[in-house]
Design an enzyme around this catalytic site. Structure first.
Site, PDB file in Angstrom:
ATOM      1  N   HIS A  59       0.787  -1.227   0.000  1.00  0.00           N
ATOM      2  CA  HIS A  59       0.000   0.000   0.000  1.00  0.00           C
ATOM      3  C   HIS A  59       0.824   1.285   0.000  1.00  0.00           C
ATOM      4  O   HIS A  59       0.276   2.370  -0.156  1.00  0.00           O
ATOM      5  CB  HIS A  59      -0.908  -0.053   1.236  1.00  0.00           C
ATOM      6  N   THR A  86      -4.586  10.815   0.189  1.00  0.00           N
ATOM      7  CA  THR A  86      -5.869  10.847   0.888  1.00  0.00           C
ATOM      8  C   THR A  86      -5.817  11.841   2.041  1.00  0.00           C
ATOM      9  O   THR A  86      -4.744  12.249   2.487  1.00  0.00           O
ATOM     10  CB  THR A  86      -6.246   9.469   1.480  1.00  0.00           C
TER      11      THR A  86
END
Length: 829
Positions: A365, A509
């Site tokens: 990730h 994000t």
């Protein structure tokens, strides 16, 4: 300061994929006062009044003293960077020492292939790999259309981090390594490794789908020849699930050659590609007589486009499938680990296919977020359908701007220097490696058994119904999580949801903190014996608040990333001061001073002290805000069945969810916190809230004359064509009467019934359980909403749903109160 991530700028290509990169704005650094205001609003709902007053005092002191100086330092730093948060993001992920499995890597479970012939392991794997290679080709030729939301182009930089990329553990932390010219894949079967080339130098495919299937069949047959006990002894992939420092030490040992150097020359090994400064390994070419060293094996795996894991198990339930895709299974037979947890390489993108053809993705990730990998999964799933359609009708459309030449029609000599026959990687099992594999397996088995995984596939309704009732689907589901948790535990906890910021250059994000004054008022009101209309109005207010907060975070103006960057600025100042004290060299001192800019001068003049930790960072509110108990993420579309990840704290839940047109898919994990019971409570809430909505809708229509949608038999005109021959067949009639509403009611509290809110507070106070917000705040909110109910029309109000949120940045350990010199990481937020 040393850069541990490979986050170098790349030239803007000329194709359509990256054509809009130069037009993207940089992620803004929010005004400091706005960030502190939003932080206080978030943390207030998790504190007692006394705690909140202390946090307000700490925030005021920060705004007066260290805050403006750190803000100036951050703005100066951001002026020369692609994104002010990017390097801090990489550092936090790559300095994370716990295993990536269950802590960082999320998973996707794809829907079954609609083509019956592809629902076995070999053919499903061949189809997925074929489509993935077409995606790679389109990406490298810059023919991949850029992502966009409502006409807004999104940053495509993350796509350069999907293929040929690996997380590499070193003694100084991890680094991300990418080989942009990779042409081969690695296949794992029964914990054994195989590789072969799939692309030529132009990124054109050199194998047909039939060729791939034949290779996979060959690999499976060969892997079965190795006894399971022998395969377990050589399951090197399990080391990628180790603590990162242990794995770094083992990688160093594996990199030691146990054959003479002439073998390396024959293998054609290259340490790095100096043309771009990044480590890029070439594939080891195995001759008949050449030895296969551990170092070469690592190079082949690290530089592969991706890893294909062919599992030998057949998980049946959705929960078992979720576990298999997230961390693999742990099964001990005769003292030997025979589960799929050893058939993985967690440092790379993995495509996982089970024995019965179920398929999923597990990805590292650090460099990519869920929205990016979702595009990959969606495209390869769509391509597999279109290729089947093309086999029926040659005029069927294609997903790609151009097609790779048919390998079956090409002269094999045109493929260049490639190896299409599978080669098995043979590891030299030195004593320290054998011992390390044994302990790594037992630690991973422990980790798997410390967690539980459950799935709720809610089929009663989805986003179509939620929108028809005037709600944002995402906000509606978020409030469902809040209500279910409150119904079980009588309190609210810190909740996280990521908002995508890819409309900014190198955007990732921002953190949406779900708990708000409105959400607290809603969950309390929902657990009272209040009228349906009142409960729904509270729900609407909470959803409106959440949607507004989502918009702010998507615009890059949330508080979490900004606060973390300010913390990192302070940490850099502490490190620079320490270096200045320890390094007498004038040149080093000069470089450090220049790197920190004016902030060092201000610190030297006593305006910013590094000996006293900023009170904002040591305040108890900081701990409350960054200790996520309910970590959630909305990512998916019809190509996915499930999406999920591990819990982010010892006493928390990890909840991945997909909002489909007529259903909801929710995958939850925890360290045995009654995960099944939580999902059962959530299921009952979703049924019950529909009952409340039907009651309010029914009352709206009471007393209003309207033409019935169902005509009586007498009102029907005669059928002149066929007369009245035959028996009329009627389908089930949808009813909105009270009997159907009663059937929809869910027993959300499992038979305990509803508490009066006053009785609930007395009960919790007697038990010593702290309240999430003061009674005064909730009563004030209730009065405001009750007054609004009297003045609000009965028309439904639609709220815009923000698509494209994904999992990013919330995998890790809870934050404890930091000490001076202790590194806060993005894992904490």
């Amino acid at each position: 300061m040393p850069i541990k991530a490979v986050a170098n700028e790349v030239d803007v290509p000329q194709g359509i994929t990256f054509a809009h990169q130069a037009e993207l704005k940089k992620l803004p650094v929010p005004p400091l006062e706005d960030t502190i205001t939003r932080y206080l609003a978030c943390v207030k709902n998790l504190q007692s009044p006394r705690e909140h007053e202390e946090t307000k005092a700490a925030a005021a002191k920060f705004l007066k003293n260290e805050g403006p100086l750190l803000q100036d330092m951050l703005i100066q730093y951001a002026s020369s960077r692609s994104s002010y948060i990017e390097q801090f993001w990489y550092d936090s992920y790559l300095n994370f020492n716990n295993p990536v499995v269950l802590n960082l890597n999320p998973f996707f479970l794809l829907e079954d292939d609609p083509t019956p012939a592809r629902n076995d392991q070999v053919n499903r794997a061949a189809s997925l790999v074929m489509s993935t290679l077409s995606f790679v080709r389109a990406l490298r030729r810059e023919e991949l259309a850029p992502d966009a939301i409502r006409g807004q182009k999104l940053c495509m930089y993350q796509y350069s981090r999907i293929f040929g990329t690996a997380r590499i553990s070193t003694e100084h932390g991890c680094v991300m390594q990418s080989d942009y010219s990779s042409k081969h894949i690695v296949v794992m079967a029964r914990s054994q490794f195989y590789w072969f080339d799939v692309l030529d130098d132009n990124s054109d495919l050199i194998m047909t789908e039939k060729d791939l299937a034949q290779n996979f069949e060959t690999i499976i047959n060969d892997a079965q020849n190795t006894p399971i006990t022998e395969a377990a002894k050589g399951a090197v992939g399990i080391l990628t699930a180790e603590n990162r420092r242990i794995w770094a030490s083992l990688r160093e040992s594996l990199s030691i050659d146990y054959s003479d150097s002439s073998d390396n020359e024959r293998a054609g090994v290259s340490d790095h590609d100096s043309s771009n400064g990044s480590r890029r390994y070439s594939r080891a070419r195995k001759g008949k007589n050449s030895k296969n060293t551990n170092r070469e094996c690592l190079q082949v795996i690290d530089s592969a486009l991706f890893v294909l894991c062919l599992d030998f198990s057949t998980p049946e339930t959705a929960s078992d499938l979720a576990m298999n895709m997230l961390c693999g299974t742990s099964v001990i037979e005769k003292g030997v680990q025979v589960g799929t947890c050893t058939n993985r390489w967690y440092d790379k993108l993995q495509i996982i296919v089970t024995k019965n053809g179920s398929a999923g993705i597990n990805f590292e990730h650090t460099g990519v977020d869920g929205h990016t990998v979702l595009r990959l999964v969606s495209d390869i799933y769509t391509d597999s359908i279109l290729r089947f359609a093309k086999s029926i009708n040659g005029n069927a459309p294609s997903l790609w701007a151009s097609e790779s030449p048919d390998p079956a029609q090409r002269d094999p000599a045109s493929f260049g220097d490639v190896t299409t026959t599978p080669h098995k990687l043979e590891w030299t099992m030195v004593p320290e490696l054998s011992l390390a594999l044994r302990f790594a397996e037992t630690r991973l088995a422990d980790l798997i058994h410390q967690n539980e995984f459950e799935v709720l596939e809610f089929s009663h309704y989805g986003q179509n119904y939620i929108k028809s009732m005037g709600f944002s689907p995402d906000a509606f589901v978020q409030m469902a999580f809040q209500a279910a948790y409150y119904a079980l535990y009588g309190k609210v906890e810190c909740t996280y949801e990521p908002a995508m910021t890819k409309k900014f250059f190198h955007g990732r994000t921002e953190a949406i903190r779900t708990v708000s004054e409105e959400s607290v008022a809603f969950v309390r009101k929902f657990c009272e014996d209040a009228p349906a209309k009142t409960k729904i109005e509270y729900l609407r207010r909470a959803c409106v608040s959440h949607a507004a907060k989502t918009k702010i975070c998507s615009d890059g103006l949330g508080q979490d990333r900004h606060l973390y960057a300010l913390y990192c600025m302070y940490q850099r100042l502490v490190e620079d001061d320490e270096a200045l004290r320890l390094a007498p060299d004038d040149e080093v001192v000069s470089n450090l001073t220049a790197s920190s800019g004016d902030i060092n001068d201000k610190a030297g003049n006593g305006l910013l002290s590094t000996s006293e930790f900023p009170c904002l960072f040591s305040d108890s509110g900081w701990d409350k805000h960054f200790n996520t108990i309910i970590s959630t993420s909305n990512c998916g579309n019809p190509s996915l069945r499930l999406f999920g990840f591990g819990p982010t704290s010892q006493d928390g839940f990890g909840i991945g969810y997909i909002i489909k047109n007529d259903s909801l898919s929710i995958s939850a994990s925890s360290k045995h916190r009654q995960t099944r019971r939580f999902l059962d409570t959530l299921n009952n809430y979703l049924i019950e809230v529909r009952s409340l909505l039907r009651q309010t809708e029914q009352r709206k229509s009471t007393g209003t004359r309207a033409r019935s949608p169902v005509r009586t038999e007498q009102a029907r005109p005669p059928n002149k064509r066929h007369g009245k021959s035959g028996r009329q067949v009627s389908g089930p009639r949808r009813s909105s009467d009270s009997s159907s509403i009663d059937e929809d009611k869910g027993d959300m509290l499992g038979g305990y019934g509803y508490f009066d809110v006053g009785e609930m507070e007395v009960l919790l106070r007697d038990m010593g359980v702290g309240q999430a917000a003061s009674s005064t705040d909730v009563i004030r909110e209730e009065s405001r909403i009750n007054e609004s109910i009297q003045n609000t029309s009965n028309s439904s109000r639609g709220h815009h749903h923000h698509h494209g949120r994904h999992h990013g940045g919330q995998y890790g350990n809870p934050l404890r109160r930091p000490e001076v010199g202790r590194k806060l990481t993005l894992m904490d937020i």
